[in-house]
Design an enzyme around this catalytic site. Structure first.
Site, PDB file in Angstrom:
ATOM      1  N   TYR A 123       0.867  -1.190   0.000  1.00 37.82           N
ATOM      2  CA  TYR A 123       0.000   0.000   0.000  1.00 37.82           C
ATOM      3  C   TYR A 123       0.894   1.227   0.000  1.00 37.82           C
ATOM      4  O   TYR A 123       1.853   1.303   0.766  1.00 37.82           O
ATOM      5  CB  TYR A 123      -0.886  -0.007   1.239  1.00 37.82           C
ATOM      6  CG  TYR A 123      -1.785   1.211   1.393  1.00 37.82           C
ATOM      7  CD1 TYR A 123      -2.831   1.442   0.508  1.00 37.82           C
ATOM      8  CD2 TYR A 123      -1.586   2.123   2.432  1.00 37.82           C
ATOM      9  CE1 TYR A 123      -3.666   2.547   0.655  1.00 37.82           C
ATOM     10  CE2 TYR A 123      -2.418   3.229   2.588  1.00 37.82           C
ATOM     11  CZ  TYR A 123      -3.459   3.437   1.692  1.00 37.82           C
ATOM     12  OH  TYR A 123      -4.286   4.523   1.849  1.00 37.82           O
TER      13      TYR A 123
ATOM     14  N   ASP B 265       9.200   2.802  -0.304  1.00 43.64           N
ATOM     15  CA  ASP B 265       8.155   3.399   0.514  1.00 43.64           C
ATOM     16  C   ASP B 265       8.392   2.955   1.954  1.00 43.64           C
ATOM     17  O   ASP B 265       8.040   1.842   2.342  1.00 43.64           O
ATOM     18  CB  ASP B 265       6.765   2.981   0.032  1.00 43.64           C
ATOM     19  CG  ASP B 265       5.662   3.637   0.853  1.00 43.64           C
ATOM     20  OD1 ASP B 265       5.970   4.232   1.906  1.00 43.64           O
ATOM     21  OD2 ASP B 265       4.488   3.548   0.439  1.00 43.64           O
TER      22      ASP B 265
ATOM     23  N   LYS C   1       4.433   8.671   8.954  1.00 40.29           N
ATOM     24  CA  LYS C   1       4.185   8.038  10.260  1.00 40.29           C
ATOM     25  C   LYS C   1       5.174   8.501  11.342  1.00 40.29           C
ATOM     26  O   LYS C   1       4.989   9.579  11.879  1.00 40.29           O
ATOM     27  CB  LYS C   1       4.088   6.530  10.090  1.00 40.29           C
ATOM     28  CG  LYS C   1       2.882   6.202   9.176  1.00 40.29           C
ATOM     29  CD  LYS C   1       2.401   4.770   9.162  1.00 40.29           C
ATOM     30  CE  LYS C   1       1.056   4.692   8.461  1.00 40.29           C
ATOM     31  NZ  LYS C   1       1.033   3.942   7.224  1.00 40.29           N
TER      32      LYS C   1
HETATM   33  C1  LIG Z   1       0.392   4.484   5.870  1.00 40.25           C
HETATM   34  C2  LIG Z   1       1.112   4.270   4.612  1.00 40.25           C
HETATM   35  C3  LIG Z   1       0.986   5.143   3.521  1.00 40.25           C
HETATM   36  C4  LIG Z   1      -0.014   6.251   3.499  1.00 40.25           C
HETATM   37  O1  LIG Z   1       0.234   7.219   4.473  1.00 40.25           O
HETATM   38  P1  LIG Z   1      -0.969   8.182   4.928  1.00 40.25           P
HETATM   39  O2  LIG Z   1      -0.300   9.142   5.854  1.00 40.25           O
HETATM   40  O3  LIG Z   1      -1.976   7.305   5.580  1.00 40.25           O
HETATM   41  O4  LIG Z   1      -1.490   8.849   3.710  1.00 40.25           O
HETATM   42  C5  LIG Z   1       1.803   4.945   2.422  1.00 40.25           C
HETATM   43  N1  LIG Z   1       2.673   3.936   2.384  1.00 40.25           N
HETATM   44  C6  LIG Z   1       2.822   3.065   3.399  1.00 40.25           C
HETATM   45  C7  LIG Z   1       3.841   1.974   3.302  1.00 40.25           C
HETATM   46  C8  LIG Z   1       2.033   3.194   4.541  1.00 40.25           C
HETATM   47  O5  LIG Z   1       2.156   2.301   5.525  1.00 40.25           O
END
Ligand SMILES: *Cc1c(COP(=O)(O)O)cnc(C)c1O
Length: 439
Positions: free
Chosen positions: A148, A243, A276
């Site tokens: 994601y 990511d 995060k």
């Molecule tokens: C949480 C998450 C996102 C999205 O971040 P948001 O602040 O919720 O938009 C993107 N990539 C990864 C790997 C994530 O865990």
């Protein structure tokens, strides 16, 4: 679940919320749709705990889905935020604190020369893709099933019918044309990766990956797979985008990339997406790369990107104070030890009851599966028996332990989780495993 629903304030709030907010929640997984039952409305949180509307306390293994690595309400972070708040909420003009935070991030993640601060992981991943496309002059990208990267249109996509075809949208409202450049591959499948590069390598702007995928519970990219991703990106001139919104400052101080670099000397991604933990619970995220790539961004270059609240002074104060705490010597050793304690305890309890169970952890992030072996891709993760997971979820909840309300989400331990909290959790799980074994 609750015999006294008229006195259940979570239920009352959920009913009220559903009148004015779609599904009663502002992000779908909070709704307990997968596990059933009433979502807990949080009243307050402190350390490793939060309390719901009924005053019930839970040991929190979500930590706002990753950011709360210090636990809730860490005094040094609270003090930094309080100081920042009285100096103003937002200016729309640059501040020294943004420079400090950028410097702090770059020191910890040396694969980047420059970063841009944004407000969410979605925004950071979306901007990273635009920058990769702008910097390479190419349109196509690779993502992996089960990873994601936020909800930007081009990333809400599932695999098409074959490697020669591109993906199909996974959300209504995303035109097929918008995902026509996105190729979705199976995680950890080297043969498919090689085939995709052979077919499309010269048109690929980037390959985006969660190096430890936390959005299909907890699945590591194998070292040989990651090595091949790096080699093929280099060979074809595509950018390798990590990511690390979830793994950054969570699995290790240098992120997951520092772990792959210890297995593959000299290993670096070309671009990194963060979120995060860097905001410590405030809306803050970032993306960064080498100077030549980052200088393609406006106002220097032709790739447009902007944000009214980007680099927000309160959020940067929270992020800086959080990074300062996790940079203390021994922080990650202690956090990793505590997380391993949890995972090993769960594993032993499951074994004692003869349940199929597998688990893994890195730093303060963990995952477990009601499966005999750790899965390596999304279809294997989804082979988990959903109703057994739901029984486990509600059983733990009844014992005051709050894990993610879906089997495809990772878990998080914070520095505030005590050994007593971990022991309580293992004992609660052992009791529920007993029930599961008797089913
Ligand atoms: C949480 C998450 C996102 C999205 O971040 P948001 O602040 O919720 O938009 C993107 N990539 C990864 C790997 C994530 O865990």
């Amino acid at each position: 679940m609750n015999p006294h629903q008229d006195q259940d304030l979570n239920h009352t709030l959920f009913e009220r919320a559903r009148q004015v907010i779609p599904g009663g929640v502002n992000s779908p997984v909070r709704a307990f749709k997968a596990v059933g039952g009433t979502p807990r409305f949080v009243n307050k949180a402190q350390g490793a705990y939060f309390w719901d509307a009924n005053g019930q306390r839970y040991i929190d293994y979500i930590g706002s889905w990753g950011p709360m690595i210090l636990g809730h309400g860490h005094p040094a972070v609270v003090a930094a935020v309080q100081k920042a708040v009285v100096e103003g909420f937002s200016y729309g003009a640059p501040t020294e604190r943004e420079v400090e935070l950028a410097e702090a991030i770059l020191k910890l993640v040396p694969s980047m020369d420059m970063v841009r601060l944004v407000s969410s992981g979605t925004e950071a991943a979306m901007s990273a893709i635009r920058l990769a496309r702008g910097a390479t002059g190419r349109n196509k990208l690779i993502k992996f099933e089960g990873c994601y990267h936020g909800h930007a249109d081009a990333l809400l996509v599932k695999a098409g019918s074959g490697l020669a075809t591109f993906g199909n949208p996974t959300s209504a409202g995303v035109p097929p044309e918008v995902v026509q450049h996105t190729l979705v591959l199976e995680y950890n499948h080297i043969g498919q990766l090689e085939e995709a590069f052979a077919l499309h390598g010269n048109d690929l702007a980037c390959l985006m990956i969660e190096p430890i995928a936390g959005n299909m519970n907890f699945v590591r990219a194998s070292v040989p797979f990651m090595k091949r991703c790096r080699e093929l990106c280099t060979q074809y001139g595509a950018l390798l985008v990590f990511d690390e919104v979830m793994t950054g400052f969570r699995v290790a101080l240098g992120g997951a990339q520092s772990i792959y670099a210890s297995a593959l000397p000299g290993f670096e991604p070309d671009m990194t997406v963060l979120g995060k933990v860097i905001g410590g619970g405030m809306p803050l995220a970032a993306f960064g790369a080498k100077r030549a790539v980052m200088e393609q961004l406006a106002p220097l270059g032709p790739v447009y990107q902007a944000g009214t609240l980007s680099g927000n002074p309160v959020a940067t104060a929270c992020g800086l104070a959080t990074l300062h705490q996790i940079s203390q010597p021994g922080f990650f050793e202690a956090l990793s030890r505590q997380t391993r304690h949890l995972v090993e305890g769960l594993q032993a309890a499951a074994k004692a009851h003869g349940l199929p169970f597998s688990a893994d952890s890195e730093g303060g992030m963990f995952g477990f599966f009601l499966l005999p072996q750790l899965p390596s891709n999304y279809p294997q993760v989804m082979a988990t028996n959903g109703s057994r997971f739901n029984h486990l979820f509600h059983g733990l909840l009844a014992h005051g332990v709050y894990i993610a309300p879906a089997l495809y989400e990772a878990g998080f331990v914070s520095a505030a989780h005590s050994s007593a909290d971990i022991e309580h959790t293992i004992a609660a799980a052992a009791a529920v495993f007993g029930e599961l074994a008797a089913l």
